[in-house]
Design a protein around this motif. Structure first.
Motif, mmCIF file in Angstrom:
data_model
loop_
_atom_site.group_PDB
_atom_site.id
_atom_site.type_symbol
_atom_site.label_atom_id
_atom_site.label_comp_id
_atom_site.label_asym_id
_atom_site.label_seq_id
_atom_site.Cartn_x
_atom_site.Cartn_y
_atom_site.Cartn_z
ATOM 1 N N ILE A 179 0.947 -1.102 0.089
ATOM 2 C CA ILE A 179 -0.079 0.064 -0.241
ATOM 3 C C ILE A 179 0.930 1.158 -0.016
ATOM 4 C CG2 ILE A 179 -1.658 1.261 1.331
ATOM 5 C CD1 ILE A 179 -2.729 -1.320 2.390
ATOM 6 N N GLN A 180 0.566 2.243 -0.884
ATOM 7 C CA GLN A 180 1.139 3.400 -0.908
ATOM 8 C C GLN A 180 0.403 4.347 0.043
ATOM 9 O OE1 GLN A 180 1.886 5.088 -4.719
ATOM 10 N NE2 GLN A 180 3.478 6.958 -3.928
ATOM 11 N N ILE A 181 1.241 5.400 0.841
ATOM 12 C CA ILE A 181 0.444 6.298 1.560
ATOM 13 C C ILE A 181 1.288 7.641 0.889
ATOM 14 C CG2 ILE A 181 0.267 7.242 3.697
ATOM 15 C CD1 ILE A 181 -0.930 4.543 3.302
ATOM 16 N N ASP A 182 0.047 8.524 0.431
ATOM 17 C CA ASP A 182 0.550 9.843 -0.275
ATOM 18 C C ASP A 182 0.717 10.887 1.103
ATOM 19 O OD1 ASP A 182 0.769 8.869 -2.795
ATOM 20 O OD2 ASP A 182 -1.443 9.090 -3.241
ATOM 21 N N ASP A 183 1.428 11.984 0.577
ATOM 22 C CA ASP A 183 1.469 13.095 1.765
ATOM 23 C C ASP A 183 0.136 13.649 1.928
ATOM 24 O OD1 ASP A 183 4.032 12.433 2.141
ATOM 25 O OD2 ASP A 183 4.980 13.962 1.020
ATOM 26 N N LYS A 184 -0.669 13.974 0.676
ATOM 27 C CA LYS A 184 -1.919 14.567 0.729
ATOM 28 C C LYS A 184 -2.812 14.105 -0.156
ATOM 29 C CE LYS A 184 -0.279 18.498 0.550
ATOM 30 N NZ LYS A 184 0.182 20.106 0.399
ATOM 31 N N SER A 185 -4.108 14.209 -0.161
ATOM 32 C CA SER A 185 -5.143 13.912 -1.178
ATOM 33 C C SER A 185 -4.884 14.972 -2.421
ATOM 34 C CB SER A 185 -6.468 13.992 -0.607
ATOM 35 O OG SER A 185 -7.414 13.732 -1.598
ATOM 36 N N SER A 186 -4.963 14.310 -3.488
ATOM 37 C CA SER A 186 -4.745 15.262 -4.778
ATOM 38 C C SER A 186 -6.074 15.668 -5.430
ATOM 39 C CB SER A 186 -3.848 14.420 -5.743
ATOM 40 O OG SER A 186 -4.656 13.318 -6.148
ATOM 41 N N GLY A 187 -7.112 15.323 -4.614
ATOM 42 C CA GLY A 187 -8.382 15.362 -5.369
ATOM 43 C C GLY A 187 -8.675 17.063 -5.302
ATOM 44 N N GLY B 55 6.901 5.734 2.261
ATOM 45 C CA GLY B 55 5.778 5.870 2.276
ATOM 46 C C GLY B 55 4.938 4.641 1.753
ATOM 47 N N ILE B 56 5.803 3.501 1.465
ATOM 48 C CA ILE B 56 5.193 2.202 1.161
ATOM 49 C C ILE B 56 5.057 1.215 2.339
ATOM 50 C CG2 ILE B 56 5.399 0.464 -0.412
ATOM 51 C CD1 ILE B 56 6.578 2.366 -2.545
ATOM 52 N N ILE B 57 3.877 0.785 2.436
ATOM 53 C CA ILE B 57 3.578 0.047 3.595
ATOM 54 C C ILE B 57 3.782 -1.614 2.983
ATOM 55 C CG2 ILE B 57 1.814 -0.907 5.523
ATOM 56 C CD1 ILE B 57 1.249 1.987 5.856
ATOM 57 N N GLU B 58 4.582 -2.553 3.624
ATOM 58 C CA GLU B 58 4.275 -3.939 3.326
ATOM 59 C C GLU B 58 3.539 -4.532 4.223
ATOM 60 O OE1 GLU B 58 7.486 -7.607 1.724
ATOM 61 O OE2 GLU B 58 8.095 -5.962 2.959
ATOM 62 N N LEU B 59 2.622 -5.515 3.743
ATOM 63 C CA LEU B 59 1.551 -5.989 4.818
ATOM 64 C C LEU B 59 1.911 -7.655 4.394
ATOM 65 C CD1 LEU B 59 -0.205 -3.520 3.697
ATOM 66 C CD2 LEU B 59 -1.657 -4.654 5.545
ATOM 67 N N SER B 60 2.026 -8.473 5.194
ATOM 68 C CA SER B 60 2.130 -9.875 5.134
ATOM 69 C C SER B 60 1.435 -10.615 6.144
ATOM 70 C CB SER B 60 3.788 -10.287 5.088
ATOM 71 O OG SER B 60 4.147 -10.057 6.459
ATOM 72 N N MET B 61 0.951 -11.885 5.793
ATOM 73 C CA MET B 61 0.072 -12.539 6.874
ATOM 74 C C MET B 61 0.309 -14.132 6.621
ATOM 75 S SD MET B 61 -3.895 -12.194 7.510
ATOM 76 C CE MET B 61 -4.768 -12.682 9.089
ATOM 77 N N THR B 62 0.522 -14.744 7.544
ATOM 78 C CA THR B 62 0.761 -16.368 7.620
ATOM 79 C C THR B 62 -0.094 -16.911 7.992
ATOM 80 O OG1 THR B 62 1.800 -16.283 9.712
ATOM 81 C CG2 THR B 62 3.212 -16.002 7.889
ATOM 82 N N GLY B 63 -0.448 -18.271 7.575
ATOM 83 C CA GLY B 63 -1.624 -19.101 7.963
ATOM 84 C C GLY B 63 -1.405 -20.562 7.412
ATOM 85 N N PHE C 95 -5.656 9.195 0.377
ATOM 86 C CA PHE C 95 -4.338 9.203 0.267
ATOM 87 C C PHE C 95 -3.671 7.766 0.453
ATOM 88 C CE2 PHE C 95 -5.528 10.282 4.790
ATOM 89 C CZ PHE C 95 -4.815 9.428 5.411
ATOM 90 N N ALA C 96 -4.480 6.796 0.628
ATOM 91 C CA ALA C 96 -3.922 5.417 0.622
ATOM 92 C C ALA C 96 -4.395 4.614 -0.815
ATOM 93 C CB ALA C 96 -4.430 4.753 1.600
ATOM 94 N N ARG C 97 -3.336 4.214 -1.501
ATOM 95 C CA ARG C 97 -3.349 3.722 -2.786
ATOM 96 C C ARG C 97 -2.985 1.941 -2.480
ATOM 97 N NH1 ARG C 97 -0.281 4.804 -8.102
ATOM 98 N NH2 ARG C 97 1.328 4.972 -6.845
ATOM 99 N N ILE C 98 -3.677 1.131 -3.149
ATOM 100 C CA ILE C 98 -3.375 -0.188 -3.175
ATOM 101 C C ILE C 98 -2.311 -0.453 -4.491
ATOM 102 C CG2 ILE C 98 -4.072 -2.691 -3.514
ATOM 103 C CD1 ILE C 98 -6.803 -1.731 -2.210
ATOM 104 N N ILE C 99 -1.407 -0.989 -4.152
ATOM 105 C CA ILE C 99 0.001 -1.181 -5.273
ATOM 106 C C ILE C 99 -0.191 -2.456 -5.543
ATOM 107 C CG2 ILE C 99 2.310 -1.274 -5.719
ATOM 108 C CD1 ILE C 99 2.743 0.981 -3.666
ATOM 109 N N ASP C 100 -0.286 -3.679 -4.436
ATOM 110 C CA ASP C 100 -0.452 -5.077 -4.996
ATOM 111 C C ASP C 100 -1.155 -5.698 -3.938
ATOM 112 O OD1 ASP C 100 1.330 -5.052 -6.826
ATOM 113 O OD2 ASP C 100 3.146 -5.404 -5.593
ATOM 114 N N LEU C 101 -2.210 -6.346 -4.424
ATOM 115 C CA LEU C 101 -3.057 -7.226 -3.752
ATOM 116 C C LEU C 101 -2.370 -8.671 -3.482
ATOM 117 C CD1 LEU C 101 -6.577 -6.447 -4.996
ATOM 118 C CD2 LEU C 101 -5.998 -5.831 -2.698
ATOM 119 N N PRO C 102 -2.877 -9.197 -2.307
ATOM 120 C CA PRO C 102 -1.962 -10.629 -2.096
ATOM 121 C C PRO C 102 -2.711 -11.503 -3.223
ATOM 122 C CG PRO C 102 -4.015 -10.229 -0.702
ATOM 123 C CD PRO C 102 -3.592 -8.975 -1.216
ATOM 124 N N ILE C 103 -1.810 -12.611 -3.447
ATOM 125 C CA ILE C 103 -2.170 -13.472 -4.571
ATOM 126 C C ILE C 103 -1.605 -14.863 -3.671
ATOM 127 C CG2 ILE C 103 -1.544 -12.190 -6.418
ATOM 128 C CD1 ILE C 103 1.371 -13.028 -6.638
#
Length: 734
Positions: A64-72, A245-253, A423-431
């Protein structure tokens, strides 16, 4: 034999008890290779079983990418951006927000993650045999679990606070299902909402399917806190890199598709919350404008109506240049006042009057009001009709300007809200990769085998440190101060014959007369011949050799019998005496009876000739131990034994006495006073150095000097540096 204890050599071990023989430790490890290999194989087995017992673990990743501010809003112009404001967002703060209940709770509710199903019929062996077990699948429709007898599907399960985290059991019945918790049994129907009232509160459950054959299913409703903690324990949220500004999320199961689904729902829940938070300011501003536009429009219409009536009544009025300038300036001031009031009204919806921005606007309003007052005073000098015309014209113009400005901003904010994305944009969804990250079977197996080998090594070293068995003749000499006269190797042929319990015991001369063992006995004979005194203790003719050991089972009977046989080869008359009247087994080597021996001679009135028996070998007579008397030590201390030894001097050249172990009985110490040579037999890799040294010390306390040690049953091998103590077979070795 010299019995002066003052001349006894001091054991070297007393001078170097604390020395650590590193070579001895290494050899101890080499000798204990079987134990090390056994523990390594045991660790290998445990590693294999554990790697099969543990369910595989899968991992899903997303970005997920976190922008500094909303561009709208900013894209529509600086005025709107200033009006609405902006908010900076840090990635670390957003990472913590993702792990909060605000984000995770909607996911828990939508996927029924608080409902936990398990198969109690699966045991440890089932997990090992099948390598993996089925795990519950959570979907918006409910929770499903596959079993050998069918699937279990629970669509709804709500319980009161008292039943949270308590296990229930579901079993299919003829008419539906039975839900029990060990105290109460509730009966319900499949595919229908069921409500029960228990001791601890209400239970609502909807069961769509259950396994056949009364296969039980374990059912638990977890609390929100437990479920959230379980999710956070498998969820990792961190900024990738530094200030990216890029957050990496990982989950195990344990299930790849389930893990990806839960992570995807968490991301979408966060994005929805982010968008809602990003448009919150715009929504509030639009609501404020919607309340102001009708009032401003009504005010503009009223001012236009009054101004038109005035013009109709008085006609057109020529306004001088000065009045126009004043009017223009006054109009601009009113416009600025209106804009500042609008901003102040917007700011007061978020901040108090003490906020710095509100204070700044109040100061600007005060300056403009002062200027407006000055202009009004100037205009007051104009004629009454012109002044009224200017006032009406000014009011109409100001109201029109305010209304049009507010209407324009309202339309722009509506456009901005429609295109606002947060201000949050999804870059990669889990596969789904379906590649297990754990357990790493090869690493687990290797590590378990290494740990087993380490444990075996520690055990071997500990055993070697706590129980120093006799291995090295040099070390034994240093520890006891007594020379090692002979090292007798093990006879492989004789060892194989002894394994057959029905086979009679035999001497080396009969079964293995060309072996290293037999040559070692002959070398011992040569050593004793040159070391014997010219005149023995008992008489001029006989030489008495006493053979004992520190403990039973060291092979003193084997040494005694074979030593007697090699002495007989010299055409010397030899008597071998079994003086172990308790447990002597020397008679079995000569295939004779133990009766009519030393015990009868010392305890009964029998002649010496009746207790001495000829053997099948030339020049060798045998005195068995006889029947076990009640007091062997007392009998040996009497005069009869001394008279017997004197009488035997006239008939024999050598007397070999096989005595009991020193640490088991005092018989050897009593008989040693008649012996010309006292020899102690110890067994390779079995006797303990400390016991040998203690036995020799006990003999020394009785002023008996041990003349030599015989190291019996020595085994040669590549793992022993002491194999040079072996003799070489010289001659026919076929």
């Amino acid at each position: 034999m010299n019995t002066d204890s003052k001349n006894l050599s001091k054991p070297a071990s007393e001078e170097s008890n604390d020395e650590i023989d590193l070579m001895a430790l290494m050899l101890a490890l080499l000798r204990g290779w079987k134990t090390i290999v056994l523990f390594a194989l045991l660790g290998l087995a445990i590693g294999v079983l554990y790697s099969r017992y543990v369910n595989p673990t899968f991992r899903s990743d997303a970005l997920i990418q976190i922008d500094d501010k909303s561009s709208g809003i900013s894209a529509l112009g600086g005025d709107i951006s200033e009006l609405v404001g902006s908010e900076d967002s840090k990635a670390q703060a957003e990472a913590e927000l993702i792990r909060s209940r605000m984000i995770i709770e909607p996911v828990i509710n939508s996927l029924h993650l608080r409902i936990h199903l398990a198969d109690p019929e699966i045991g440890v062996m089932d997990r090992i045999v099948h390598d993996r077990i089925n795990t519950p699948i959570h979907t918006p429709e409910g929770v499903m679990l596959k079993t050998l007898n069918g699937n279990a599907l629970v669509s709804q399960f709500n319980v009161s606070q008292g039943y949270l985290n308590q296990p229930f059991t579901l079993v299919r019945s003829k008419t539906g299902f039975t839900l029990s918790n060990g105290f109460d049994d509730f009966k319900g129907q499949l595919n229908q909402p069921n409500q029960f009232k228990g001791v601890d509160g209400q239970i609502q459950i909807t069961v769509a399917d259950l396994p056949l054959n009364s296969h039980p299913i374990s059912l638990t409703k977890q609390s929100l806190q437990v479920t959230t903690s379980n999710i956070n324990s498998t969820l990792s949220v961190a900024e990738k890199g530094n200030q990216t500004g890029i957050i990496e999320l990982s989950m195990t199961g344990n299930n790849q598709q389930q893990t990806s689904l839960v992570l995807k729902e968490i991301i979408q829940s966060y994005v929805r919350q982010n968008q809602s938070r990003g448009s919150e300011e715009t929504t509030k501003t639009l609501k404020f404008m919607e309340t102001q536009i009708p009032a401003l429009k009504k005010k503009l219409e009223d001012s236009e109506a009054i101004f038109n009536e005035f013009r109709i009544k008085y006609g057109t009025i020529d306004i001088s240049k000065e009045a126009e300038l004043l009017l223009t300036e006054n109009s601009q001031i009113d416009t600025q006042l209106s804009e500042l009031k609008l901003k102040k009204a917007d700011l007061t919806t978020y901040y108090t009057e003490e906020h710095p921005l509100v204070v700044q606007i109040n100061e600007q309003l005060a300056v403009l009001n002062n200027r407006k007052k000055n202009i009004d005073n100037t205009i007051a000098g104009l004629p009454e009709i012109q002044r009224e015309f200017l006032q009406l014209s000014q009011d109409t113009e100001i109201n029109r300007e305010i209304y049009l400005t507010l209407l324009k901003n309202y339309q722009q904010l509506q456009i901005a809200k429609a295109g606002q994305i947060g201000f949050a944009r999804i870059i990669d969804l889990p596969i789904d990769t379906f590649k297990a990250i754990a357990p790493k079977k090869l690493q687990i197996i290797i590590l378990a085998m290494l740990l087993g080998a380490m444990l075996g090594t520690m055990l071997v070293l500990l055993k070697s440190l706590l129980r120093n068995v006799v291995k090295d003749p040099e070390r034994l000499e240093a520890k006891t101060g007594v020379p090692v006269l002979a090292t007798v190797p093990r006879s492989p042929l004789l060892t194989r014959l002894r394994k057959n319990k029905k086979s009679p015991n035999r001497l080396l001369a009969h079964v293995d007369n060309n072996s290293l063992s037999y040559e070692a006995i002959k070398s011992l004979r040569t050593n004793l011949m040159f070391g014997m005194p010219k005149v023995g203790k008992v008489g001029e003719r006989v030489k008495v050799i006493l053979i004992t050991g520190e403990s039973p089972g060291v092979g003193k009977s084997f040494i005694s019998s074979n030593l007697s046989e090699v002495f007989s080869q010299l055409n010397k008359k030899v008597l071998i005496m079994d003086a172990d009247m308790r447990l002597g087994e020397l008679h079995s080597l000569f295939n004779m009876s133990q009766d009519n021996g030393l015990g009868e001679y010392l305890s009964q009135d029998v002649t010496l000739n009746t207790v001495i028996h000829p053997t099948t070998m030339d020049n060798i007579d045998f005195m068995p131990r006889g029947q076990y008397p009640k007091n062997p030590a007392s009998l040996l201390s009497g005069d009869k034994f001394e008279q017997m030894m004197i009488a035997l001097n006239e008939h024999y050249d050598y007397i070999v006495i096989d005595s009991p172990p020193i640490l088991a009985a005092s018989d050897a110490i009593i008989m040693s006073q008649y012996a010309d040579k006292v020899l102690m037999v110890t067994r390779y890799d079995k006797s303990i150095e400390g016991q040998v040294a203690y036995a020799i010390k006990q003999m020394s306390k009785a002023n008996i000097q041990v003349d030599g040690i015989i190291l019996n049953d020595v085994q040669q091998g590549l793992m022993s540096k002491y194999s040079y103590h072996y003799s070489y077979a010289y001659g026919n070795n076929s």
